[in-house]
Design a protein around this motif. Structure first.
Motif, PDB file in Angstrom:
ATOM      1  N   LEU A 389      -5.063  23.842   5.925  1.00 39.67           N
ATOM      2  CA  LEU A 389      -6.087  24.084   6.943  1.00 39.67           C
ATOM      3  C   LEU A 389      -7.408  24.467   6.292  1.00 39.67           C
ATOM      4  CD1 LEU A 389      -6.964  24.473   9.883  1.00 39.67           C
ATOM      5  CD2 LEU A 389      -6.085  26.822   9.751  1.00 39.67           C
ATOM      6  N   VAL A 390      -7.358  25.360   5.324  1.00 39.07           N
ATOM      7  CA  VAL A 390      -8.579  25.768   4.628  1.00 39.07           C
ATOM      8  C   VAL A 390      -9.214  24.575   3.922  1.00 39.07           C
ATOM      9  CG1 VAL A 390      -9.465  27.152   2.702  1.00 39.07           C
ATOM     10  CG2 VAL A 390      -7.905  28.183   4.364  1.00 39.07           C
ATOM     11  N   ALA A 391      -8.410  23.741   3.277  1.00 37.20           N
ATOM     12  CA  ALA A 391      -8.942  22.550   2.600  1.00 37.20           C
ATOM     13  C   ALA A 391      -9.632  21.625   3.598  1.00 37.20           C
ATOM     14  CB  ALA A 391      -7.819  21.818   1.874  1.00 37.20           C
ATOM     15  N   GLY A 392      -9.037  21.455   4.767  1.00 32.90           N
ATOM     16  CA  GLY A 392      -9.655  20.620   5.792  1.00 32.90           C
ATOM     17  C   GLY A 392     -10.965  21.190   6.304  1.00 32.90           C
ATOM     18  N   LEU A 393     -11.013  22.510   6.472  1.00 31.65           N
ATOM     19  CA  LEU A 393     -12.239  23.158   6.948  1.00 31.65           C
ATOM     20  C   LEU A 393     -13.364  23.060   5.924  1.00 31.65           C
ATOM     21  CD1 LEU A 393     -10.709  26.338   8.626  1.00 31.65           C
ATOM     22  CD2 LEU A 393     -11.761  24.378   9.774  1.00 31.65           C
ATOM     23  N   ILE A 394     -13.019  22.996   4.641  1.00 29.16           N
ATOM     24  CA  ILE A 394     -14.042  22.801   3.606  1.00 29.16           C
ATOM     25  C   ILE A 394     -14.628  21.395   3.696  1.00 29.16           C
ATOM     26  CG2 ILE A 394     -14.409  22.632   1.107  1.00 29.16           C
ATOM     27  CD1 ILE A 394     -12.348  24.865   0.768  1.00 29.16           C
ATOM     28  N   GLU A 395     -13.783  20.413   4.038  1.00 24.34           N
ATOM     29  CA  GLU A 395     -14.222  19.020   4.089  1.00 24.34           C
ATOM     30  C   GLU A 395     -15.099  18.728   5.309  1.00 24.34           C
ATOM     31  OE1 GLU A 395     -13.792  16.512   2.063  1.00 24.34           O
ATOM     32  OE2 GLU A 395     -12.383  17.323   0.603  1.00 24.34           O
ATOM     33  N   ILE A 396     -14.882  19.438   6.419  1.00 27.55           N
ATOM     34  CA  ILE A 396     -15.544  19.086   7.682  1.00 27.55           C
ATOM     35  C   ILE A 396     -17.063  19.112   7.571  1.00 27.55           C
ATOM     36  CG2 ILE A 396     -15.952  19.875  10.048  1.00 27.55           C
ATOM     37  CD1 ILE A 396     -12.984  20.532  10.232  1.00 27.55           C
ATOM     38  N   PRO A 397     -17.704  20.180   7.052  1.00 26.25           N
ATOM     39  CA  PRO A 397     -19.170  20.158   7.002  1.00 26.25           C
ATOM     40  C   PRO A 397     -19.742  19.011   6.175  1.00 26.25           C
ATOM     41  CG  PRO A 397     -18.354  22.385   6.672  1.00 26.25           C
ATOM     42  CD  PRO A 397     -17.164  21.473   6.606  1.00 26.25           C
ATOM     43  N   TYR A 398     -19.046  18.621   5.102  1.00 28.60           N
ATOM     44  CA  TYR A 398     -19.536  17.505   4.296  1.00 28.60           C
ATOM     45  C   TYR A 398     -19.392  16.182   5.040  1.00 28.60           C
ATOM     46  CZ  TYR A 398     -20.116  14.291   0.382  1.00 28.60           C
ATOM     47  OH  TYR A 398     -20.554  13.275  -0.431  1.00 28.60           O
ATOM     48  N   ALA A 399     -18.341  16.077   5.871  1.00 25.04           N
ATOM     49  CA  ALA A 399     -18.117  14.839   6.612  1.00 25.04           C
ATOM     50  C   ALA A 399     -19.087  14.683   7.780  1.00 25.04           C
ATOM     51  CB  ALA A 399     -16.674  14.786   7.116  1.00 25.04           C
ATOM     52  N   LEU A 400     -19.587  15.798   8.317  1.00 20.09           N
ATOM     53  CA  LEU A 400     -20.503  15.738   9.450  1.00 20.09           C
ATOM     54  C   LEU A 400     -21.922  15.437   8.975  1.00 20.09           C
ATOM     55  CD1 LEU A 400     -19.319  18.789  11.598  1.00 20.09           C
ATOM     56  CD2 LEU A 400     -18.964  16.361  12.102  1.00 20.09           C
ATOM     57  N   PRO A 401     -22.729  14.790   9.814  1.00 20.39           N
ATOM     58  CA  PRO A 401     -24.135  14.572   9.449  1.00 20.39           C
ATOM     59  C   PRO A 401     -24.853  15.894   9.194  1.00 20.39           C
ATOM     60  CG  PRO A 401     -23.520  13.189  11.320  1.00 20.39           C
ATOM     61  CD  PRO A 401     -22.363  14.105  11.068  1.00 20.39           C
ATOM     62  N   GLY A 402     -25.760  15.895   8.216  1.00 15.98           N
ATOM     63  CA  GLY A 402     -26.446  17.119   7.844  1.00 15.98           C
ATOM     64  C   GLY A 402     -27.249  17.730   8.972  1.00 15.98           C
ATOM     65  N   ILE A 403     -27.737  16.903   9.884  1.00 11.06           N
ATOM     66  CA  ILE A 403     -28.538  17.415  10.997  1.00 11.06           C
ATOM     67  C   ILE A 403     -27.701  18.333  11.875  1.00 11.06           C
ATOM     68  CG2 ILE A 403     -28.116  15.622  12.739  1.00 11.06           C
ATOM     69  CD1 ILE A 403     -31.629  16.598  11.768  1.00 11.06           C
ATOM     70  N   ILE A 404     -26.388  18.054  11.998  1.00  5.72           N
ATOM     71  CA  ILE A 404     -25.502  18.903  12.796  1.00  5.72           C
ATOM     72  C   ILE A 404     -25.312  20.247  12.107  1.00  5.72           C
ATOM     73  CG2 ILE A 404     -23.147  19.135  13.681  1.00  5.72           C
ATOM     74  CD1 ILE A 404     -23.075  16.172  14.126  1.00  5.72           C
ATOM     75  N   ILE A 405     -25.146  20.242  10.796  1.00  6.06           N
ATOM     76  CA  ILE A 405     -24.999  21.493  10.049  1.00  6.06           C
ATOM     77  C   ILE A 405     -26.250  22.345  10.207  1.00  6.06           C
ATOM     78  CG2 ILE A 405     -24.575  22.491   7.783  1.00  6.06           C
ATOM     79  CD1 ILE A 405     -22.214  20.944   9.026  1.00  6.06           C
ATOM     80  N   ALA A 406     -27.420  21.719  10.152  1.00  6.84           N
ATOM     81  CA  ALA A 406     -28.670  22.466  10.308  1.00  6.84           C
ATOM     82  C   ALA A 406     -28.750  23.119  11.680  1.00  6.84           C
ATOM     83  CB  ALA A 406     -29.860  21.531  10.090  1.00  6.84           C
ATOM     84  N   VAL A 407     -28.414  22.371  12.711  1.00  4.86           N
ATOM     85  CA  VAL A 407     -28.446  22.930  14.069  1.00  4.86           C
ATOM     86  C   VAL A 407     -27.460  24.086  14.193  1.00  4.86           C
ATOM     87  CG1 VAL A 407     -27.961  22.432  16.499  1.00  4.86           C
ATOM     88  CG2 VAL A 407     -29.221  20.776  15.110  1.00  4.86           C
ATOM     89  N   ALA A 408     -26.270  23.919  13.648  1.00  2.00           N
ATOM     90  CA  ALA A 408     -25.254  24.969  13.738  1.00  2.00           C
ATOM     91  C   ALA A 408     -25.720  26.248  13.054  1.00  2.00           C
ATOM     92  CB  ALA A 408     -23.945  24.475  13.120  1.00  2.00           C
ATOM     93  N   PHE A 409     -26.361  26.129  11.908  1.00  2.00           N
ATOM     94  CA  PHE A 409     -26.831  27.327  11.197  1.00  2.00           C
ATOM     95  C   PHE A 409     -28.017  27.973  11.901  1.00  2.00           C
ATOM     96  CE2 PHE A 409     -23.905  26.182   7.974  1.00  2.00           C
ATOM     97  CZ  PHE A 409     -23.735  27.302   7.180  1.00  2.00           C
ATOM     98  N   ILE A 410     -28.852  27.174  12.546  1.00  2.00           N
ATOM     99  CA  ILE A 410     -29.935  27.754  13.343  1.00  2.00           C
ATOM    100  C   ILE A 410     -29.359  28.592  14.475  1.00  2.00           C
ATOM    101  CG2 ILE A 410     -31.810  27.212  14.944  1.00  2.00           C
ATOM    102  CD1 ILE A 410     -32.460  24.808  13.173  1.00  2.00           C
ATOM    103  N   LEU A 411     -28.342  28.072  15.138  1.00  2.00           N
ATOM    104  CA  LEU A 411     -27.740  28.791  16.262  1.00  2.00           C
ATOM    105  C   LEU A 411     -27.103  30.100  15.813  1.00  2.00           C
ATOM    106  CD1 LEU A 411     -26.098  25.774  18.144  1.00  2.00           C
ATOM    107  CD2 LEU A 411     -28.085  27.108  18.871  1.00  2.00           C
ATOM    108  N   VAL A 412     -26.531  30.117  14.632  1.00  2.00           N
ATOM    109  CA  VAL A 412     -25.860  31.337  14.155  1.00  2.00           C
ATOM    110  C   VAL A 412     -26.868  32.358  13.636  1.00  2.00           C
ATOM    111  CG1 VAL A 412     -24.285  32.262  12.405  1.00  2.00           C
ATOM    112  CG2 VAL A 412     -23.686  30.185  13.650  1.00  2.00           C
ATOM    113  N   PHE A 413     -27.873  31.891  12.887  1.00  2.00           N
ATOM    114  CA  PHE A 413     -28.729  32.819  12.150  1.00  2.00           C
ATOM    115  C   PHE A 413     -30.134  32.953  12.717  1.00  2.00           C
ATOM    116  CE2 PHE A 413     -25.557  31.374   8.992  1.00  2.00           C
ATOM    117  CZ  PHE A 413     -25.006  32.611   8.678  1.00  2.00           C
ATOM    118  N   ALA A 414     -30.405  32.359  13.891  1.00  2.00           N
ATOM    119  CA  ALA A 414     -31.726  32.544  14.495  1.00  2.00           C
ATOM    120  C   ALA A 414     -31.909  33.984  14.971  1.00  2.00           C
ATOM    121  CB  ALA A 414     -31.921  31.572  15.652  1.00  2.00           C
TER     122      ALA A 414
END
Length: 564
Positions: A389-414
């Motif tokens: 499970l941990v290995a899969g969770l490490i892979e998910i952010p790399y598999a997703l488009p970078g724009i989604i990661i940016a939005v997710a981090f804005i929502l958490v750390f705004a």
């Protein structure tokens, strides 16, 4: 003792919870927050406005069309190079393979800018050669077809690498048996090689498709001036026109991108589901088919493709950097190094971008090196569902488009952080955390490959002799995985230093990166400065790749992607 090391195990009791906690912060928390905001937008009816907006459907249409066409182009180019460089005795396979992978390592916005400088009526290079289209002629790349073409060029190396991995396992003795039985080279290729190559071909197509969906640099340079928006660039423009409903709308758009990416991967799984090819016999031969006189056809074909994919765009980029303004032909009278002097010595923003990119790349590479050594150890020693499970969770952010990661981090750390009362949004630290999440999988893969080649008996003998975990790490594990760890540092540094998609939404004044500055310079009309900065970035990429090439003989198989 039992509080530190589990009985019968070489793992410290705290190590797996530490790795899982880091993954929770970098992957689970941001993506969960993004999902919550999207669900909230659906619940209060905000998603209705998004789904009834014609811009969404046009962006989704452009995203799908460009991704499908780009994948088809990347399949055609990547499979041609993979088959010829892996299965034939064509000369200079090593150097050609190295050069073919280069476009994948060059930032997509640099690729787009180079091709714009290479084509159209204002191209300094074409004007110098007196073959430029007449003034007033349209720029052909500012179109859906232009975006798809550059997607194909940028992602063809992904198809090449995925297909090459499968072709190196094709059994030589099976092909030789077919040839001795009277089968011609084409028939042996069609009936033996092609079926065995299909899994790699399908995997390459899926990787290319997902990469096209998440690409921001190419549609930003080519699409926005022509009002052709993909989902990634639509999210960017939504943030530019910020309102109180932006977060909800962007969360829904991110979910649409994620669903399209997941659908592409699901098609891959279904296509591979009914295939079960078992490979027996001698595999990994350096050459299978002798092409004889066909070398005079195939070698010029590959060299011509490399020229138009790599050499000509770079020359156009260099020409654009050596003229005083875009559209001026390059001659001895117009030749000027002003743009290079400006970006290196006078422009404060470019010096800031160099400093920020080098800092982010170095800290990301060093930090992920530490995390990868710890995570790689845990994931190769544990064989349970939690580690998978941990290995899969490490892979998910790399598999997703970078724009989604940016939005997710804005929502958490705004919002300000609990207890500390400070916000990371608008600082360089939020970009750094997003880089950690996005590139963790890149750093981890070489280290895991190295750990899997180690004999656990070495460490177990040291443990039984009384050596603690950190002593075993220092004296046994780190020296043995050091070459792969060094390669992971270079790979992460190379990718992070040229990144745009994640930082496009996270930068603010003083935190610009090289990718952001190149895009902003071109967008504001400073194409000569953007070209000069891009030339420097390309030279840096080539230098880093050559360093990896020199290290390749000391690394585990598969660590340097373009080598067997």
């Amino acid at each position: 003792m039992y509080g530190y090391v589990r009985p019968g195990s070489s793992q410290p009791a705290w190590l797996f919870p530490f790795v899982a906690g880091v993954v929770a912060v970098l992957s689970v928390l941001p993506l969960a927050r993004l999902a919550m905001v999207g669900i909230a937008a659906l619940a209060d009816g905000g998603a209705v406005a998004v789904f009834t907006d014609r811009a969404l459907w046009m962006a989704a249409y452009h995203t799908l069309v460009t991704a499908v066409l780009g994948t088809a182009i990347s399949l055609a180019i990547g499979s041609l190079f993979a088959f010829l460089l892996t299965l034939t005795d064509i000369p200079a396979r090593g150097p050609i393979g190295f050069l073919f992978v280069l476009p994948m390592m060059i930032p997509p916005q640099v690729t787009a800018l180079a091709w714009v400088q290479m084509s159209g009526p204002s191209s300094p290079l074409l004007k110098a050669l007196h073959i430029a289209p007449p003034l007033g002629a349209p720029q052909p790349l500012y179109s859906v077809g232009g975006i798809a073409l550059l997607y194909g060029v940028q992602h063809a190396p992904l198809v090449y690498l995925a297909l090459r991995a499968g072709l190196t396992a094709v059994p030589r003795d099976g092909i030789e048996a077919a040839r001795l039985s009277g089968a011609g080279a084409f028939r042996a290729f069609r009936q033996i090689v092609v079926p065995l190559a299909m899994p790699g071909l399908i995997a390459g197509a899926a990787i290319s498709f997902v990469s096209c969906i998440g690409n921001f640099g190419i549609p930003a340079i080519l699409g926005i001036p022509a009002s052709i928006y993909t989902l990634a660039t639509l999210i960017f423009t939504k943030f530019a026109a910020f309102t109180d409903r932006t977060f909800g709308e962007v969360a829904v758009l991110s979910a649409v991108i994620a669903l399209i990416s997941v659908a592409g991967l699901a098609v891959q799984e279904r296509a591979l589901g009914g295939r079960d090819y078992r490979i027996l016999g001698q595999a990994g031969a350096a050459a299978t088919f002798r092409i004889g006189a066909w070398k005079t056809v195939f070698l010029p074909l590959l060299l011509a493709a490399l020229f138009f994919m790599l050499v000509a765009p770079f020359l156009a980029l260099l020409a654009g950097a050596l003229v005083p303004a875009f559209g001026v032909p390059l001659t001895f009278e117009t030749l000027s190094f002003h743009a290079f002097e400006e970006v290196l010595l006078r422009q404060a923003v470019t010096r800031t971008a160099f400093a920020n990119s080098l800092f982010l790349a170095a800290v990301t590479a060093a930090g992920l090196l530490f995390l990868s050594v710890a995570a790689g150890y845990v994931l190769t020693r544990r064989r349970d569902a939690a580690s998978r499970l941990v290995a899969g969770l490490i892979e998910i952010p790399y598999a997703l488009p970078g724009i989604i990661i940016a939005v997710a981090f804005i929502l958490v750390f705004a919002a300000p952080l609990p207890v500390f009362g400070v916000t990371l949004y608008g600082t360089i630290w939020i970009i750094l955390l997003a880089y950690f999440a996005s590139f963790f999988a890149v750093s981890l893969k070489p280290v895991v490959s190295a750990y899997r080649q180690l004999d656990p008996a070495l460490e177990e003998a040291a443990r039984l002799a009384g050596a603690g975990f950190f002593r075993r790490l220092k004296d046994i594990l780190v020296p043995l995985v050091a070459p792969a760890a060094g390669a992971s540092v270079i790979l992460v540094f190379l990718i992070a230093c040229n990144e745009l998609t994640v930082s496009a939404l996270l930068w603010s004044a003083g935190t610009q990166t090289l990718g952001v500055v190149i895009y902003n310079l071109d967008d504001s009309g400073g194409s000569d400065l953007a070209s000069a900065l891009s030339v420097l970035v390309v030279l840096m990429v080539v230098a880093m790749m050559l360093l990896l090439e020199l290290m390749a003989r000391h690394l585990p198989k598969g660590v340097v992607p373009w080598r067997s």
